[in-house]
Structure formats: structure tokens, C-alpha cells
Design a protein around this motif. Structure first.
Motif, PDB file in Angstrom:
ATOM      1  N   ILE A  42       0.833  -1.202   0.000  1.00  0.00           N
ATOM      2  CA  ILE A  42       0.000   0.000   0.000  1.00  0.00           C
ATOM      3  C   ILE A  42       0.868   1.252   0.000  1.00  0.00           C
ATOM      4  N   THR A  43       0.540   2.191  -0.901  1.00  0.00           N
ATOM      5  CA  THR A  43       1.273   3.455  -0.988  1.00  0.00           C
ATOM      6  C   THR A  43       0.440   4.652  -0.545  1.00  0.00           C
ATOM      7  N   PHE A  44      -0.882   4.491  -0.393  1.00  0.00           N
ATOM      8  CA  PHE A  44      -1.742   5.620  -0.050  1.00  0.00           C
ATOM      9  C   PHE A  44      -1.522   6.109   1.381  1.00  0.00           C
ATOM     10  N   PHE A  45      -1.037   5.229   2.239  1.00  0.00           N
ATOM     11  CA  PHE A  45      -0.703   5.578   3.616  1.00  0.00           C
ATOM     12  C   PHE A  45       0.326   4.565   4.089  1.00  0.00           C
ATOM     13  N   ASP A  46       0.937   4.823   5.220  1.00  0.00           N
ATOM     14  CA  ASP A  46       1.939   3.899   5.743  1.00  0.00           C
ATOM     15  C   ASP A  46       1.223   2.704   6.374  1.00  0.00           C
ATOM     16  N   PRO A  47       1.333   1.506   5.777  1.00  0.00           N
ATOM     17  CA  PRO A  47       0.585   0.359   6.308  1.00  0.00           C
ATOM     18  C   PRO A  47       1.299  -0.394   7.429  1.00  0.00           C
ATOM     19  N   GLU A  48       2.470   0.103   7.830  1.00  0.00           N
ATOM     20  CA  GLU A  48       3.209  -0.580   8.884  1.00  0.00           C
ATOM     21  C   GLU A  48       2.316  -0.739  10.121  1.00  0.00           C
ATOM     22  N   GLY A 108     -23.413   1.325  -8.496  1.00  0.00           N
ATOM     23  CA  GLY A 108     -23.233   0.459  -7.339  1.00  0.00           C
ATOM     24  C   GLY A 108     -22.061   0.928  -6.497  1.00  0.00           C
ATOM     25  N   ASN A 109     -22.182   0.785  -5.196  1.00  0.00           N
ATOM     26  CA  ASN A 109     -21.119   1.213  -4.296  1.00  0.00           C
ATOM     27  C   ASN A 109     -21.334   0.564  -2.937  1.00  0.00           C
ATOM     28  N   ALA A 110     -20.255   0.181  -2.280  1.00  0.00           N
ATOM     29  CA  ALA A 110     -20.383  -0.475  -0.975  1.00  0.00           C
ATOM     30  C   ALA A 110     -20.087   0.449   0.193  1.00  0.00           C
ATOM     31  N   VAL A 111     -19.022   1.248   0.110  1.00  0.00           N
ATOM     32  CA  VAL A 111     -18.564   1.961   1.311  1.00  0.00           C
ATOM     33  C   VAL A 111     -18.504   3.474   1.126  1.00  0.00           C
ATOM     34  N   GLY A 112     -19.245   4.007   0.149  1.00  0.00           N
ATOM     35  CA  GLY A 112     -19.364   5.449   0.014  1.00  0.00           C
ATOM     36  C   GLY A 112     -18.055   6.134  -0.296  1.00  0.00           C
ATOM     37  N   CYS A 113     -17.911   7.360   0.197  1.00  0.00           N
ATOM     38  CA  CYS A 113     -16.737   8.195  -0.085  1.00  0.00           C
ATOM     39  C   CYS A 113     -15.729   8.039   1.053  1.00  0.00           C
ATOM     40  N   THR A 114     -15.260   6.842   1.228  1.00  0.00           N
ATOM     41  CA  THR A 114     -14.431   6.508   2.382  1.00  0.00           C
ATOM     42  C   THR A 114     -13.186   7.372   2.489  1.00  0.00           C
ATOM     43  N   MET A 115     -12.482   7.531   1.380  1.00  0.00           N
ATOM     44  CA  MET A 115     -11.201   8.229   1.455  1.00  0.00           C
ATOM     45  C   MET A 115     -11.387   9.701   1.814  1.00  0.00           C
ATOM     46  N   GLY A 116     -12.366  10.361   1.182  1.00  0.00           N
ATOM     47  CA  GLY A 116     -12.624  11.761   1.496  1.00  0.00           C
ATOM     48  C   GLY A 116     -13.112  11.950   2.918  1.00  0.00           C
ATOM     49  N   LEU A 117     -13.988  11.054   3.354  1.00  0.00           N
ATOM     50  CA  LEU A 117     -14.556  11.178   4.692  1.00  0.00           C
ATOM     51  C   LEU A 117     -13.487  10.964   5.764  1.00  0.00           C
ATOM     52  N   GLU A 118     -12.647   9.955   5.575  1.00  0.00           N
ATOM     53  CA  GLU A 118     -11.601   9.712   6.572  1.00  0.00           C
ATOM     54  C   GLU A 118     -10.569  10.844   6.570  1.00  0.00           C
ATOM     55  N   ARG A 119     -10.211  11.322   5.379  1.00  0.00           N
ATOM     56  CA  ARG A 119      -9.239  12.423   5.302  1.00  0.00           C
ATOM     57  C   ARG A 119      -9.750  13.656   6.040  1.00  0.00           C
ATOM     58  N   PRO A 202     -11.873   2.309  -1.524  1.00  0.00           N
ATOM     59  CA  PRO A 202     -11.923   2.090  -0.070  1.00  0.00           C
ATOM     60  C   PRO A 202     -10.562   2.021   0.612  1.00  0.00           C
ATOM     61  N   LEU A 203      -9.469   2.270  -0.111  1.00  0.00           N
ATOM     62  CA  LEU A 203      -8.149   1.975   0.437  1.00  0.00           C
ATOM     63  C   LEU A 203      -7.673   3.058   1.399  1.00  0.00           C
ATOM     64  N   SER A 204      -8.168   2.958   2.619  1.00  0.00           N
ATOM     65  CA  SER A 204      -7.832   3.888   3.685  1.00  0.00           C
ATOM     66  C   SER A 204      -7.582   3.094   4.962  1.00  0.00           C
ATOM     67  N   PRO A 205      -6.976   3.706   5.959  1.00  0.00           N
ATOM     68  CA  PRO A 205      -6.694   2.962   7.195  1.00  0.00           C
ATOM     69  C   PRO A 205      -7.920   2.329   7.832  1.00  0.00           C
ATOM     70  N   ILE A 206      -9.070   3.019   7.821  1.00  0.00           N
ATOM     71  CA  ILE A 206     -10.248   2.462   8.477  1.00  0.00           C
ATOM     72  C   ILE A 206     -10.709   1.179   7.802  1.00  0.00           C
ATOM     73  N   LEU A 240      -7.582  -6.359  -0.886  1.00  0.00           N
ATOM     74  CA  LEU A 240      -8.450  -5.225  -1.217  1.00  0.00           C
ATOM     75  C   LEU A 240      -7.979  -4.521  -2.485  1.00  0.00           C
ATOM     76  N   GLY A 241      -8.922  -3.875  -3.149  1.00  0.00           N
ATOM     77  CA  GLY A 241      -8.603  -3.116  -4.353  1.00  0.00           C
ATOM     78  C   GLY A 241      -9.509  -1.906  -4.467  1.00  0.00           C
ATOM     79  N   GLU A 242      -9.436  -1.242  -5.602  1.00  0.00           N
ATOM     80  CA  GLU A 242     -10.291  -0.097  -5.887  1.00  0.00           C
ATOM     81  C   GLU A 242     -10.534  -0.066  -7.390  1.00  0.00           C
TER      82      GLU A 242
END
Length: 421
Positions: A42-48, A108-119, A202-206, A240-242
Motif C-alpha cells: 500500500i502506498t496511499f498511507f503507511d501500512p506498517e 453500485g457502491n459499498a462503502v461510500g466516499c471513504t477516502m474523502g470522509l476519513e481524510r 476504499p483503500l484507507s486505514p479504516i 483489497l482493491g479499488e
């Protein structure tokens, strides 16, 4: 009589795809037929520190894809993917003349605007340090990130659709179910054209934390390209993917009137639920088999005419065995003769979007008479005894393709695609 049948037959005349491993429909097809995976660390955030540290990310530059700075600021990544895929689909369909009041949208969509909402939550809570958040730090678009309906609205705004607009959210079957809803709109005469498909980013920490909690994702962090192994005895879980896939759907009569290219028809769709468990699946696959049976009945297609099955194939032991049982139950002896593969092995599991992305694979398989492989399948699970097209794509005449989906909450959906003479 032939004319009336053409008015009832729903066909695909345009396909747009934004998926991991390449931008656009042709790059997607090249990726899934090459057998090369698009999974990476994962490059979108630090997955460590996360249990699973790999995913299938899209190399997507919204500016290069044609979005304006204002569109980029306004839209969550999931909306950006859907709008760009819709534009490709409309161009592929020959830029049909759309009457706004007769143009519909189904996303179709499962988890909405996850990345914007978490950011934005991270900003207003000062990195989670403030229990009472400061709304003055929020962007004006924060409500749009909160409301998944914004995804359908953005696609509708972009193509000036003023007919029915819907967001279908049924977990991992959302992409299939959005196509089923779109077909219904055309069959009942509520629209002339439907821009339909699905999107998820959906590729966010949550999201990763949620899947870590239920231990559904792969732990092969040191070998990301091998992390997703559907039907393999050594599988470790899903990746996971997007992405997004969008289609232009219209009746066969409409397509023929304007001389449009037709990829395939969508003659049958059905969905069922198991009423059993949030994530658990009964081993006999009865509900998925029932969805397949009803889709075949609606299409008036017998099981022995199915040429390819695009599997849900998530790469979990429970799903792989459940799905294998369902296909055998629904197709009978034909199940052992028909090739069946999982493209999640290459592009990951993009939740609500994946059903539409797999639909694109089916439409292109019919158009090009090639079925994509299941990557990373080296040692077949003895309890999964069908032909899963291991490692290498196969030239194979495909007139009828079946795609199936299985989602948390017990959702089971099936959709059929058929060639048009």
C-alpha cells in the motif's frame, strides 16, 4: 414480433474501466489476460503495523484523466473514478445523443466516499486528538463525502441525466445489482439509455483495519504479487482493491437504429440473500445456486449453454468452497466442463465496484473469445474441483458468460451476458 423482442433486449454498447494495473478498458483487458497481478504494498498511507499491508491500487491521475481542478477538489476519489469510467463508456458507445429526461444512472457502491470522509475527519479532529471536532476546518464538500448518493449525482451531472438516478448499495454484490436495476429501467421503458456500473475507492486505514479485525485479508505481505490466490490450497485471504467500471446500456432496437457496436446483451439477473450470518456462508451454496437458476430461467438459457463463469473468487477458503458448490448445484454436469476464473487474483477485491469490473471482463470475453485466467493458482484445493483456468488466459468461444457475486450480509447475485447475432 422480432421488433418487439429487440425493444425488450438490453445490450451493452459502451464500456469504461479504471482498474488497478492500467488506465482504461484496453489496459484492463491486457492486464487480466496477461495473468499479471497488480497487487503491491500500500502506498496511499503507511501500512506498517497493519495485519495486511498490500492492496491493488489504481495508478490514477485525475488531472491526466481529464478532470478539472474544481472537479478534483469537489469529488471523492470514488466519484472521480466513476465519472472518468463513464466518459470512456460514452465515448466507446459512439457518444450517443442523450435526451436528458430519458437518460438514467445506476451506480453500485459499498462503502461510500471513504477516502474523502476519513481524510476530512482527520483534519477536523486534528488527527483524532480532539473528541469535539472543529467544523470550521472542514471543506464545503464534506457532506457529499458523508452521503453516498453524491456518487450517482456526480455521474448524472456529468452526462446531463435527468431520468432516474440511483445508488445501489448491497455490499460486494453492488456492481451486479446496479446493472440488474438498470436493465429493469430499460425493460419497463423508464429510460432510453442508462449509464450504469459501480465504483469504490476504499483503500484507507479504516477499511484495512476493518478487514484486519475479521482476518479476511491475505498476510503475504512479503510477496504482494502472490497475495491473492483464489481456489489455491495455500491461499491466505483476499486482497483489497479499488476501481470503477461503467457501461452504456440501451435496447437492441435503439442500438441498431443508430448503428452502434454491440458487445453483448444482459438477458438475465437475480439476487438472493441467505438470512444466515454477516460473513458466514453455508457450504452447500444454495442461495447463490438459486440466484443462478433464476437468472438462467429469466434469460431462457439452459445451463449447458453457459460457456464461461466469472467467479466471485475472493481467495478465502469459505468463499471458494461455497461458490464451487453453488456452481455445481446450479449448472449440474456442465459445471465440470465450463471454464471458471477469478480476476480478483489480479485486480483485487474492490468491494462494491468489483461486480461491475467483472461484468466488463465478461463482456470483453464474449467480444474477443478469450477467458482470463486465475493468477497464482498453482496447487488446487482438493475441495475445489472445477476448471479455474490456472495462470494463463485461454482462447475459448464464449457466447454466454455468467458472473456471480457474494457479499457480506448474505447477498448472492448472478447476471448473464450473451452474444448478439
Amino acid at each position: 414480433m422480432a421488433g418487439s423482442a429487440d425493444e425488450r433486449t438490453v445490450v451493452v454498447t459502451g464500456i469504461g474501466v479504471v482498474a488497478p494495473g492500467g488506465f482504461g478498458r484496453e489496459a484492463f483487458w491486457e492486464r487480466i489476460t496477461s495473468g499479471r497481478t497488480a497487487t503491491r504494498r500500500i502506498t496511499f498511507f503507511d501500512p506498517e503495523g497493519f495485519r495486511c499491508q498490500v492492496a491493488a491500487e489504481c495508478d490514477f491521475d485525475p488531472r491526466a484523466a481529464g478532470l478539472t481542478p474544481q472537479e478534483i477538489r469537489r469529488m471523492d476519489r470514488a466519484a472521480q473514478l466513476a465519472v472518468v469510467a463513464s466518459r470512456e463508456a460514452l465515448a466507446d458507445a459512439g457518444s450517443p445523443e442523450l435526451r436528458p429526461e430519458r437518460t438514467a444512472v445506476s451506480v453500485g457502491n459499498a462503502v461510500g466516499c471513504t477516502m474523502g470522509l476519513e481524510r476530512e475527519y482527520t483534519v477536523v479532529s486534528d488527527g483524532g486528538r480532539k473528541w469535539v471536532v472543529d467544523h470550521e476546518y472542514a471543506v464545503p464538500e464534506l457532506y457529499d463525502y458523508f452521503a453516498p448518493s453524491s456518487l450517482g449525482r456526480e455521474v448524472a451531472w456529468d452526462c446531463a441525466a435527468e431520468g432516474p438516478v440511483a445508488v445501489v448499495s448491497s455490499g460486494c454484490t453492488s456492481g451486479i445489482d446496479a446493472l440488474g436495476y438498470a436493465v429493469g429501467l430499460l425493460e419497463e421503458g423508464a429510460a432510453d439509455v442508462v449509464v450504469a456500473g459501480a465504483t469504490d475507492a476504499p483503500l484507507s486505514p479504516i477499511t484495512v483495519a476493518c478487514f484486519d479485525a475479521i482476518k479476511a485479508t491475505s498476510t503475504l505481505n512479503d510477496r504482494p504479487e502472490e497475495a491473492c490466490r483464489p481456489f489455491d490450497a495455500d491461499r491466505k485471504g483476499l486482497v483489497l482493491g479499488e476501481g470503477s467500471a461503467m457501461f452504456v446500456l440501451e435496447t437492441l432496437a435503439s442500438a441498431r437504429r443508430r448503428g452502434a457496436r454491440v458487445y453483448c446483451s444482459i438477458p438475465g439477473y437475480a439476487t438472493r440473500a441467505n438470512g444466515f450470518h454477516m460473513t458466514g456462508l453455508k457450504p452447500d451454496g444454495r442461495e447463490m445456486a438459486e440466484a443462478i437458476r433464476i437468472a438462467l430461467d429469466r434469460a431462457k438459457i439452459s445451463p449447458d449453454r453457459v460457456d464461461y463463469v466469472n467467479a466471485h473468487g475472493s481467495g478465502t477458503k469459505q468463499n471458494d468452497r461455497h461458490e464451487t458448490a453453488a456452481v455445481k448445484r446450479a449448472l449440474g454436469p456442465r459445471a465440470h466442463e465450463v471454464p471458471m476464473s477469478s480476476i480478483k487474483s489480479m485486480v483485487g477485491h474492490s468491494l462494491g465496484a468489483i461486480g461491475a469490473i467483472e461484468a466488463a471482463a465478461c463482456a470483453l470475453a464474449i467480444d474477443r473469445n478469450v477467458v482470463p485466467p486465475t493468477a497464482n493458482l498453482h496447487t488446487k484445493d482438493p475441495e475445489c474441483d472445477l476448471d479455474y483456468v490456472p495462470l494463463t488466459a485461454r482462447e475459448h468461444r464464449t457466447d454466454v458468460a455468467l458472473s456471480v457475486g457474494s457479499g457480506f450480509g448474505g447477498f448472492q447475485s448472478a447476471v448473464l451476458f450473451a452474444g448478439v447475432a
